[in-house]
Design a protein around this motif. Structure first.
Motif, PDB file in Angstrom:
ATOM      1  N   ASP A  73       0.833  -1.209   0.000  1.00 46.38           N
ATOM      2  CA  ASP A  73       0.000   0.000   0.000  1.00 46.38           C
ATOM      3  C   ASP A  73       0.862   1.251   0.000  1.00 46.38           C
ATOM      4  O   ASP A  73       0.551   2.233  -0.697  1.00 46.38           O
ATOM      5  N   ALA A  74       1.946   1.203   0.797  1.00 44.84           N
ATOM      6  CA  ALA A  74       2.834   2.360   0.868  1.00 44.84           C
ATOM      7  C   ALA A  74       3.508   2.628  -0.474  1.00 44.84           C
ATOM      8  O   ALA A  74       3.784   3.788  -0.831  1.00 44.84           O
ATOM      9  N   ALA A  75       3.768   1.550  -1.211  1.00 39.22           N
ATOM     10  CA  ALA A  75       4.420   1.697  -2.517  1.00 39.22           C
ATOM     11  C   ALA A  75       3.412   1.987  -3.629  1.00 39.22           C
ATOM     12  O   ALA A  75       3.799   2.223  -4.775  1.00 39.22           O
ATOM     13  N   GLY A  76       2.130   1.941  -3.277  1.00 42.61           N
ATOM     14  CA  GLY A  76       1.096   2.187  -4.267  1.00 42.61           C
ATOM     15  C   GLY A  76       0.869   1.040  -5.227  1.00 42.61           C
ATOM     16  O   GLY A  76       0.273   1.228  -6.297  1.00 42.61           O
ATOM     17  N   ASP A  77       1.297  -0.161  -4.821  1.00 41.19           N
ATOM     18  CA  ASP A  77       1.129  -1.338  -5.678  1.00 41.19           C
ATOM     19  C   ASP A  77      -0.165  -2.071  -5.330  1.00 41.19           C
ATOM     20  O   ASP A  77      -0.627  -2.049  -4.182  1.00 41.19           O
ATOM     21  N   GLU A  78      -0.715  -2.734  -6.328  1.00 37.38           N
ATOM     22  CA  GLU A  78      -1.917  -3.554  -6.108  1.00 37.38           C
ATOM     23  C   GLU A  78      -1.555  -4.772  -5.275  1.00 37.38           C
ATOM     24  O   GLU A  78      -0.527  -5.425  -5.509  1.00 37.38           O
ATOM     25  N   TYR A  79      -2.413  -5.078  -4.286  1.00 38.12           N
ATOM     26  CA  TYR A  79      -2.096  -6.212  -3.400  1.00 38.12           C
ATOM     27  C   TYR A  79      -2.384  -7.545  -4.091  1.00 38.12           C
ATOM     28  O   TYR A  79      -3.431  -7.724  -4.704  1.00 38.12           O
ATOM     29  N   ARG A  80      -1.428  -8.425  -3.961  1.00 40.02           N
ATOM     30  CA  ARG A  80      -1.592  -9.803  -4.421  1.00 40.02           C
ATOM     31  C   ARG A  80      -0.895 -10.731  -3.438  1.00 40.02           C
ATOM     32  O   ARG A  80       0.207 -10.437  -2.975  1.00 40.02           O
TER      33      ARG A  80
END
Length: 303
Positions: A36-43
């Motif tokens: 979330d901090a990196a702005g990536d979609e969670y998988r």
């Protein structure tokens, strides 16, 4: 190669549950916060995603097979004509109580087998002499009394209950001193292209309706096959199998009376080996070129 499918299902259920559970307890929050901090979609990682997806599926299959109904395929002709080679049957897993998957220990008692029931059980092994004592062995010849007993599921009909006195002399069967009657139906009619049928046809097998009485006086009317020219089965009692059925044990026999390796050879079947009661044929496959799917047997209730 022998394997216990219930044990495999139990192992997979535990494995997937542990992987998914440990991840959610110790790794999920940190991983999600980092993404979330990196702005990536969670998988989820691939192993965790597989475990999360497969755990409920494997769990449901395990519960259904362990406590409701389990499918089996008939591999031999020992129960003909009741059950044919290639029949796929369903076994009621709660008929005689609920048992732990893989371990087979009963934890809820719901009843006991009745005389005439067709039961599936784990093969207990052959009775062999070892220094004056009878032991269970996986070696039919008894050359190695300590050979491990293979993990196999067998199917037979319950003939004797604990405490019953059973005598078998050729085609004659006596339960508690009373002869079990049978009416001849006629010659066995089969497909000579199938080897199992060819043996029975060549040996002049005949079909009979046997009337096996239960404790309440009702009769289980079921078909059996006789072909004395093929084999003379062991009598009961014999040097390894007494006439009185021990406590916690059952005498079982195949309906193909002259072609069944059963209690006449290896003694009683312990109650703890029970897997369940056979109740339905849901598919019957005779083989390519020898009948294919036998639609006439599908849906047959097993008596």
């Amino acid at each position: 190669m022998e394997f216990d499918f219930s044990a495999i299902l139990l192992g997979l259920t535990v494995l997937f549950g542990v992987v998914w559970g440990l991840d959610r307890l110790f790794l999920y929050k940190k991983r999600k916060a980092r993404l979330d901090a990196a702005g990536d979609e969670y998988r989820d990682p691939v192993p965790v995603d597989w475990a999360r997806s497969l755990f409920p599926v494997v769990l449901v299959v395990l519960l259904l097979r362990s406590f409701v109904a389990e499918p089996f395929r008939i591999p031999s002709g020992s129960m003909m004509p009741t059950l044919d080679v290639g029949d796929f049957i369903l076994v009621n897993k709660f008929a005689y109580g609920l048992r732990l998957p893989a371990f087979n220990n009963k934890f809820v008692d719901l009843g006991e087998p009745k005389r005439g029931d067709v039961v599936v059980f784990r093969f207990p092994g052959y009775l062999c002499q070892d220094g004056g004592a009878l032991v269970r062995s996986g070696d039919m010849s008894c050359n190695d009394p300590h050979a491990p007993v293979p993990s196999q599921n067998w199917i037979k009909r319950v003939i004797g209950l604990p405490g019953d006195s059973i005598e078998v002399h050729g085609a004659e069967l006596l339960v508690n001193g009373q002869p079990v009657t049978a009416d001849e139906v006629g010659p066995y009619l089969g497909n000579p292209q199938r080897s199992v049928d060819q043996i029975m046809l060549n040996m002049g097998a005949t079909v009979w309706t046997e009337h096996l009485l239960r404790k309440d006086g009702s009769a289980v009317n079921h078909t059996i096959a006789r072909m004395p020219a093929y084999n003379v089965p062991n009598s009961i009692p014999n040097d390894r199998v007494p006439s009185k059925v021990p406590a916690g044990c059952y005498l079982v026999m195949g309906d193909n009376r002259n072609d069944s390796l059963d209690s006449r050879w290896w003694g009683c079947m312990p109650e703890q080996n029970l897997a369940g009661k056979a109740f339905l044929i849901w598919m019957s496959w005779k083989g390519l070129g020898t009948g294919g799917v036998d639609f006439s047997r599908i849906g047959t209730v097993i008596h």
